[in-house]
Design a protein around this motif. Structure first.
Motif, PDB file in Angstrom:
ATOM      1  N   GLU A 106       0.847  -1.194   0.000  1.00  0.00           N
ATOM      2  CA  GLU A 106       0.000   0.000   0.000  1.00  0.00           C
ATOM      3  C   GLU A 106       0.879   1.239   0.000  1.00  0.00           C
ATOM      4  N   VAL A 107       0.394   2.273  -0.667  1.00  0.00           N
ATOM      5  CA  VAL A 107       1.011   3.592  -0.604  1.00  0.00           C
ATOM      6  C   VAL A 107      -0.004   4.532   0.037  1.00  0.00           C
ATOM      7  N   ARG A 108       0.369   5.125   1.162  1.00  0.00           N
ATOM      8  CA  ARG A 108      -0.527   6.026   1.875  1.00  0.00           C
ATOM      9  C   ARG A 108      -0.089   7.465   1.665  1.00  0.00           C
ATOM     10  N   LEU A 109      -1.064   8.324   1.354  1.00  0.00           N
ATOM     11  CA  LEU A 109      -0.790   9.745   1.163  1.00  0.00           C
ATOM     12  C   LEU A 109      -1.600  10.546   2.165  1.00  0.00           C
ATOM     13  N   ALA A 110      -0.994  11.591   2.716  1.00  0.00           N
ATOM     14  CA  ALA A 110      -1.688  12.458   3.675  1.00  0.00           C
ATOM     15  C   ALA A 110      -1.189  13.876   3.500  1.00  0.00           C
ATOM     16  N   LEU A 111      -2.112  14.846   3.675  1.00  0.00           N
ATOM     17  CA  LEU A 111      -1.778  16.262   3.593  1.00  0.00           C
ATOM     18  C   LEU A 111      -1.958  16.915   4.953  1.00  0.00           C
ATOM     19  N   GLU A 112      -1.131  17.908   5.214  1.00  0.00           N
ATOM     20  CA  GLU A 112      -1.268  18.725   6.417  1.00  0.00           C
ATOM     21  C   GLU A 112      -1.142  20.192   6.028  1.00  0.00           C
ATOM     22  N   PRO A 113      -2.215  21.018   6.099  1.00  0.00           N
ATOM     23  CA  PRO A 113      -3.547  20.654   6.588  1.00  0.00           C
ATOM     24  C   PRO A 113      -4.274  19.739   5.602  1.00  0.00           C
ATOM     25  N   PRO A 114      -5.219  18.934   6.101  1.00  0.00           N
ATOM     26  CA  PRO A 114      -5.881  17.956   5.228  1.00  0.00           C
ATOM     27  C   PRO A 114      -6.812  18.578   4.204  1.00  0.00           C
ATOM     28  N   ALA A 115      -7.314  19.791   4.479  1.00  0.00           N
ATOM     29  CA  ALA A 115      -8.233  20.470   3.550  1.00  0.00           C
ATOM     30  C   ALA A 115      -7.804  21.916   3.395  1.00  0.00           C
ATOM     31  N   PRO A 116      -6.723  22.182   2.674  1.00  0.00           N
ATOM     32  CA  PRO A 116      -6.263  23.560   2.505  1.00  0.00           C
ATOM     33  C   PRO A 116      -7.292  24.399   1.758  1.00  0.00           C
ATOM     34  N   VAL A 117      -7.269  25.697   2.019  1.00  0.00           N
ATOM     35  CA  VAL A 117      -8.242  26.635   1.455  1.00  0.00           C
ATOM     36  C   VAL A 117      -7.524  27.617   0.551  1.00  0.00           C
ATOM     37  N   LYS A 118      -7.999  27.710  -0.692  1.00  0.00           N
ATOM     38  CA  LYS A 118      -7.445  28.706  -1.610  1.00  0.00           C
ATOM     39  C   LYS A 118      -7.746  30.114  -1.093  1.00  0.00           C
ATOM     40  N   GLY A 119      -6.790  31.004  -1.304  1.00  0.00           N
ATOM     41  CA  GLY A 119      -6.962  32.357  -0.803  1.00  0.00           C
ATOM     42  C   GLY A 119      -6.488  32.500   0.626  1.00  0.00           C
ATOM     43  N   LYS A 120      -6.271  31.378   1.286  1.00  0.00           N
ATOM     44  CA  LYS A 120      -5.764  31.376   2.659  1.00  0.00           C
ATOM     45  C   LYS A 120      -4.450  30.616   2.737  1.00  0.00           C
ATOM     46  N   ASP A 121      -4.422  29.413   2.136  1.00  0.00           N
ATOM     47  CA  ASP A 121      -3.207  28.594   2.104  1.00  0.00           C
ATOM     48  C   ASP A 121      -2.620  28.606   0.691  1.00  0.00           C
ATOM     49  N   THR A 122      -1.308  28.557   0.628  1.00  0.00           N
ATOM     50  CA  THR A 122      -0.640  28.478  -0.666  1.00  0.00           C
ATOM     51  C   THR A 122      -0.026  27.107  -0.897  1.00  0.00           C
ATOM     52  N   GLU A 123       0.246  26.361   0.184  1.00  0.00           N
ATOM     53  CA  GLU A 123       0.811  25.029   0.035  1.00  0.00           C
ATOM     54  C   GLU A 123       0.479  24.192   1.263  1.00  0.00           C
ATOM     55  N   ALA A 124       0.694  22.881   1.120  1.00  0.00           N
ATOM     56  CA  ALA A 124       0.479  21.928   2.208  1.00  0.00           C
ATOM     57  C   ALA A 124       1.609  20.919   2.183  1.00  0.00           C
ATOM     58  N   ARG A 125       1.844  20.281   3.322  1.00  0.00           N
ATOM     59  CA  ARG A 125       2.898  19.278   3.404  1.00  0.00           C
ATOM     60  C   ARG A 125       2.327  17.904   3.070  1.00  0.00           C
ATOM     61  N   LEU A 126       2.955  17.256   2.078  1.00  0.00           N
ATOM     62  CA  LEU A 126       2.515  15.934   1.638  1.00  0.00           C
ATOM     63  C   LEU A 126       3.432  14.877   2.232  1.00  0.00           C
ATOM     64  N   THR A 127       2.850  13.842   2.813  1.00  0.00           N
ATOM     65  CA  THR A 127       3.594  12.697   3.333  1.00  0.00           C
ATOM     66  C   THR A 127       3.165  11.450   2.575  1.00  0.00           C
TER      67      THR A 127
END
Length: 633
Positions: A101-122
């Motif tokens: 299995e390959v597991r992917l996760a983002l932090e924050p899990p639901a980024p918001v355009k206009g507020k966030d520009t990037e997220a950390r992918l694991t």
């Protein structure tokens, strides 16, 4: 009476094969019968069975009996059993890839355009028991919108990267698909996974209503506002719109308290609901090599679609599929064409999801390496201080010209000029022997290989003159230079031609593994100083071509004489091959006569008219150097 018997050691039967996890597309094994001294001896016809796999006998390598084992779909291990001449043997082989299995996760899990520009992918590569797997290649990550940057390993089976949100301001769903290849970065085998990321958009919604009224907007169960309209009725309400919600519910309260409700069209464009990853992205044009195409789907709300009608088109190769997996995943197998093409293109589309749901995965089709080398030398006799033309022709396994190859020229004496490629697969150089010296024979040699590959896919082992050699190549067979290998714990590195000398062939088992892609291994069984060796393959680089020339003492000039039918052409040149203009020569014929004489750029030609064969001699008057030829009308 007491009878004493000396102990006797019986013959044994062994199965030779890989010692590490094997790839699902098949692997070789061999049967060997050994006598009491451990020497391989001939055997009768064996009975061989394989549990969990198909079995076929391969080309005989006496005294070995060789087989190809092809695991059945879904098998996790293979057991091979053999019987011959009253002897029995059994071997078990575990199938890779280890990661399930390959597991992917983002932090924050639901980024918001206009507020966030990037997220950390694991990204995590996980075995069936939940532990981390570190044997595969770094994952290939594709995303439907935005981009992934800076993927790096942070621990066993764990990678991190930055997911950069797209510049667009409307809400949509990002589909991230990852594939971890095993045992090499160019393998179709491995594990994949995906994550659907809802990208809400934070915007100031403009509009016009009654002057000085209050307005609030309900979207997806959340209320935004109220905001007060200006004297001109204009307003802006800060809202956050999740993907898939195209209509909001407005509530307007005027200055006297009247309430009016109305739907508000958010005017959102269609979004992309498709993301695909192709592995590998570079294939040889051999008619058999395959790539794995995996696509993930999402509806406008960020939910997978199990029955999506995704279409595919390909120009030259073939696509087989799709097969469906839970979570809206679809998979195809692409097979490369045998012909060389430069415009291959795979098109994937989901028409029902809208025109934006299209993918065109990058794919490069490449030609195989040099498989045959031919050497031609301009003159069989070369004088000291002169030079001669050398032509090297490089062809691939399908006898097609192989441009871009590396050419290496060598001789015990003399020097070669740089090799130029005036036409694809043909390389021209010149050999210049020493200025002075005695008459002797010289072998001119030419090796051609490549061009160089970029990513390792195979380890090849062969034997030459009692020595073992190893080579690393990509999926197309192109040699990959500078690759670290571990040979029974000893570290070696492939040279510029992708090969490395391992040393004398000593009896025993040799374990060869890649220093980075630890799943890429080769087990070699050496059954004696003089062999046999299993598995034994063809050299990665074709053997050198050679041609012997006669090296004669130096001369002040060289008289050249060329015969084509009844037409004779002669000229005089210096030691460097330059035509000497206006040189006085003496021409003699044993019969017949010369006709239609013509001079062009220092070369004189004429036609011999005679009833039978005629000998022609041309002598340089100043030096006496003479050339002879026979003309047969």
């Amino acid at each position: 009476m007491l009878l004493l018997c000396a102990p006797a050691w019986a013959d044994t039967l062994e199965i030779l094969g890989p010692s590490s996890a094997v790839a699902p597309d098949g692997f070789p094994v061999a049967l060997v019968r050994k006598d009491s001294a451990g020497r391989p001896v001939p055997m009768g016809k064996p009975s061989v069975q394989a549990d969990g796999a198909e079995l076929r006998e391969d080309t005989a390598e006496p005294p070995l009996r060789t087989f190809v084992v092809t695991p059945r779909p879904g098998a996790r291990d293979v057991v091979v059993r053999a019987n011959v001449d009253g002897l029995a043997a059994q071997a078990r082989y575990v199938l890779g890839p280890p990661a399930a299995e390959v597991r992917l996760a983002l932090e924050p899990p639901a980024p918001v355009k206009g507020k966030d520009t990037e997220a950390r992918l694991t990204v995590q590569l996980v075995r069936p028991d939940g532990t981390a797997d570190d044997s595969g290649a770094p994952p290939v990550v594709r995303v439907s919108v935005g981009r992934v940057e800076g993927l790096e390993r942070t621990g066993p089976g764990t990678y991190r990267a930055r997911y950069v949100l797209p510049d667009t301001r409307y809400p949509e769903v990002a589909i991230l698909v990852a594939f971890s290849a095993w045992p090499s970065p160019q393998s179709v085998h491995g594990a994949y996974g995906r994550v659907l990321v809802p990208l809400a958009a934070s915007v100031n919604l403009p509009g016009t209503t009654e002057p000085d009224a209050e307005i609030a907007i309900d979207i997806a169960g959340q209320t935004f506002g109220p905001a007060v309209a200006g004297h001109d009725g204009r307003f802006r309400v800060p809202i956050i719109v999740p993907p898939g919600h195209r209509i909001g519910q407005g509530r307007v309260v005027d200055k006297v308290g009247n309430v009016r409700r109305m739907p508000i069209d958010l005017r959102l464009p269609p979004t992309d609901g498709l993301a695909c990853v192709l592995q590998p992205q570079r294939l040889p044009s051999d008619g058999v090599s395959q790539a794995r195409l995996v696509c993930a789907t999402s509806d406008a709300m960020g939910q997978p679609v199990d029955d999506a009608r995704v279409t595919t088109q390909v120009r030259h190769g073939t696509l087989r599929g799709p097969t469906r997996a839970p979570g809206g995943l679809l998979e195809w197998r692409y097979t490369a064409p045998r012909k060389l093409v430069s415009d291959e293109r795979i098109e994937v589309a989901w028409p029902q999801r809208g025109p934006g749901s299209r993918e065109s995965p990058a794919l490069e089709l490449v030609q195989g390496p040099v498989a045959m080398t031919r050497l031609e030398v301009g003159d069989a006799l070369v004088h000291h201080g002169a030079r001669t033309r050398v032509e090297v022709t490089a062809r691939d396994a399908f006898d097609r010209p192989r441009p871009g190859a590396t050419v290496e020229l060598s001789a015990l004496v003399g020097t070669f000029g740089p090799a130029e490629e005036p036409q694809p697969g043909t390389f021209i150089s010149a050999w210049a022997p020493p200025a002075t010296g005695a008459a002797t024979d010289v072998d001119l040699r030419a090796r051609a290989w490549g061009p160089s590959g970029h990513e390792p896919a195979r380890i090849t082992v062969w034997r030459a003159a009692g020595e073992l050699y190893a080579g690393v190549s990509d999926l197309a067979g192109l040699p990959v230079p500078g690759q670290p290998l571990r040979v029974d714990g000893r570290e070696v590195t492939t040279g510029t031609d992708g090969t490395v000398r391992l040393g004398p062939a000593r009896p025993g088992t040799l374990e060869i593994s890649h220093g980075v892609w630890t799943g890429l291994t080769r087990t070699v069984h050496v059954l004696g100083a003089d062999g046999p060796v299993f598995p034994l393959e063809r050299p990665l680089v074709s053997s050198a071509a050679s041609q012997r020339v006669r090296l004669a003492p130096e001369i002040p000039v060289n008289v050249r004489l060329k015969v084509s039918g009844t037409r004779v052409t002669y000229w005089v040149e210096d030691a460097n091959g330059q035509v000497l203009m206006g040189r006085e020569v003496f021409v003699s014929l044993t019969g017949g006569q010369r006709a239609e004489e013509r001079v062009e750029e220092g070369r004189t030609s004429f036609t011999v008219r005679a009833p039978g064969p005629v000998s022609v001699s041309v002598a340089d008057v100043a030096t006496g150097v003479t050339a002879l030829a026979e003309v047969r009308p």
